[in-house]
Motif scaffolding. Structure first.
Motif, PDB file in Angstrom:
ATOM      1  N   HIS A  20     -43.055 -25.096   3.510  1.00 22.95           N
ATOM      2  CA  HIS A  20     -41.927 -24.384   2.919  1.00 22.95           C
ATOM      3  C   HIS A  20     -41.241 -23.414   3.884  1.00 22.95           C
ATOM      4  CE1 HIS A  20     -43.018 -26.165  -0.863  1.00 22.95           C
ATOM      5  NE2 HIS A  20     -44.246 -25.757  -0.663  1.00 22.95           N
ATOM      6  N   GLU A  22     -38.669 -22.672   6.324  1.00 21.55           N
ATOM      7  CA  GLU A  22     -37.425 -23.378   6.625  1.00 21.55           C
ATOM      8  C   GLU A  22     -37.304 -23.755   8.101  1.00 21.55           C
ATOM      9  OE1 GLU A  22     -32.746 -23.084   5.476  1.00 21.55           O
ATOM     10  OE2 GLU A  22     -33.707 -21.217   6.082  1.00 21.55           O
ATOM     11  N   ASP A 111     -29.153 -28.090  -2.507  1.00 25.10           N
ATOM     12  CA  ASP A 111     -30.217 -27.445  -3.277  1.00 25.10           C
ATOM     13  C   ASP A 111     -30.234 -28.014  -4.695  1.00 25.10           C
ATOM     14  OD1 ASP A 111     -28.210 -26.136  -4.777  1.00 25.10           O
ATOM     15  OD2 ASP A 111     -28.509 -24.213  -3.771  1.00 25.10           O
ATOM     16  N   GLY A 112     -31.108 -27.491  -5.532  1.00 25.76           N
ATOM     17  CA  GLY A 112     -31.249 -27.967  -6.906  1.00 25.76           C
ATOM     18  C   GLY A 112     -30.023 -27.749  -7.768  1.00 25.76           C
ATOM     19  N   ASP A 113     -29.142 -26.851  -7.359  1.00 26.70           N
ATOM     20  CA  ASP A 113     -27.905 -26.587  -8.089  1.00 26.70           C
ATOM     21  C   ASP A 113     -26.723 -27.382  -7.537  1.00 26.70           C
ATOM     22  OD1 ASP A 113     -29.159 -24.732  -9.796  1.00 26.70           O
ATOM     23  OD2 ASP A 113     -28.854 -23.113  -8.334  1.00 26.70           O
ATOM     24  N   GLN A 115     -25.568 -27.224  -4.458  1.00 30.03           N
ATOM     25  CA  GLN A 115     -24.854 -26.499  -3.408  1.00 30.03           C
ATOM     26  C   GLN A 115     -25.340 -26.958  -2.033  1.00 30.03           C
ATOM     27  OE1 GLN A 115     -22.277 -24.332  -4.128  1.00 30.03           O
ATOM     28  NE2 GLN A 115     -22.686 -25.194  -6.148  1.00 30.03           N
ATOM     29  N   ARG A 117     -26.709 -26.406   1.417  1.00 31.96           N
ATOM     30  CA  ARG A 117     -27.486 -25.327   2.030  1.00 31.96           C
ATOM     31  C   ARG A 117     -27.576 -25.460   3.539  1.00 31.96           C
ATOM     32  NH1 ARG A 117     -31.238 -22.693  -1.223  1.00 31.96           N
ATOM     33  NH2 ARG A 117     -31.577 -21.491   0.670  1.00 31.96           N
ATOM     34  N   GLY A 146     -34.092 -31.790   2.391  1.00 28.50           N
ATOM     35  CA  GLY A 146     -33.461 -30.993   1.326  1.00 28.50           C
ATOM     36  C   GLY A 146     -34.370 -30.817   0.127  1.00 28.50           C
ATOM     37  N   ASN A 147     -35.065 -31.882  -0.253  1.00 26.51           N
ATOM     38  CA  ASN A 147     -35.980 -31.796  -1.404  1.00 26.51           C
ATOM     39  C   ASN A 147     -37.160 -30.877  -1.120  1.00 26.51           C
ATOM     40  OD1 ASN A 147     -34.534 -33.410  -3.182  1.00 26.51           O
ATOM     41  ND2 ASN A 147     -35.474 -35.280  -2.423  1.00 26.51           N
ATOM     42  N   TYR A 150     -35.083 -27.036  -0.471  1.00 29.25           N
ATOM     43  CA  TYR A 150     -34.069 -26.411  -1.315  1.00 29.25           C
ATOM     44  C   TYR A 150     -34.112 -26.783  -2.787  1.00 29.25           C
ATOM     45  CZ  TYR A 150     -32.336 -25.702   3.423  1.00 29.25           C
ATOM     46  OH  TYR A 150     -32.225 -25.381   4.743  1.00 29.25           O
ATOM     47  N   LYS A 151     -35.028 -27.618  -3.211  1.00 28.04           N
ATOM     48  CA  LYS A 151     -35.069 -28.014  -4.631  1.00 28.04           C
ATOM     49  C   LYS A 151     -36.041 -27.158  -5.397  1.00 28.04           C
ATOM     50  CE  LYS A 151     -32.256 -31.509  -4.219  1.00 28.04           C
ATOM     51  NZ  LYS A 151     -31.267 -32.144  -4.893  1.00 28.04           N
TER      52      LYS A 151
END
Length: 151
Positions: A20, A22, A111-113, A115, A117, A146-147, A150-151
């Protein structure tokens, strides 16, 4: 290459499992993609306010700031889609970080929304160097990263 790409995606998934941090995730992903493809430049730009900031990469020195909507990276961010540019010199507003770059692929990471990132940016020293298999691999790799992040 399809078999190499399939193996690389499995390796990327295993490499990033339960990670996790980044910068570490992006650094290892850039290294694996560079080793797999051999492209001139492979790296990430991370969204920070109204610009993309240089993240982990493999290759020559790079631009550190890219404004929203500018160049191939900023345009991919703005349009929220993968851009494949066969000749970067013909792309309006191209930001020339290296004169050796001839073609480019940029893939947004969401991300999960929904957006953006970050973006995955790949440059080649050959014009029109990316085929549909290459793009599919890069989009799959970006989705994996990404998953994880950012998810």
């Amino acid at each position: 290459m399809k078999e190499q790409y399939s193996l690389a995606l499995k390796q990327l998934t295993a490499l990033l499992q339960d990670e996790h941090h980044e910068m570490g995730v992006l650094a290892n992903a850039a290294a694996l993609i560079k080793e797999t493809t051999g492209y001139f430049w492979v790296g990430f730009y991370v969204v920070q306010s109204d610009e993309l900031l240089l993240g982990p990469f493999q290759g020559a020195v790079a631009c550190m700031h890219i404004p929203f909507g500018k160049g191939v990276c900023g345009t991919a961010w703005k349009e929220r889609r993968t851009l494949v540019v066969d000749d970067v010199h013909q792309f309006p507003g191209h930001i020339a970080c290296s004169s050796l770059s001839q073609s480019e692929v940029v893939v947004p990471l969401f991300d999960g929304d929904g957006q953006v990132r970050a973006v995955l940016d790949i440059d080649s020293t050959k014009p029109a160097d990316f085929d549909t298999d290459d793009v599919a691999f890069l989009e799959s790799a970006a989705a994996i990263v990404g998953n994880v992040m950012y998810k």
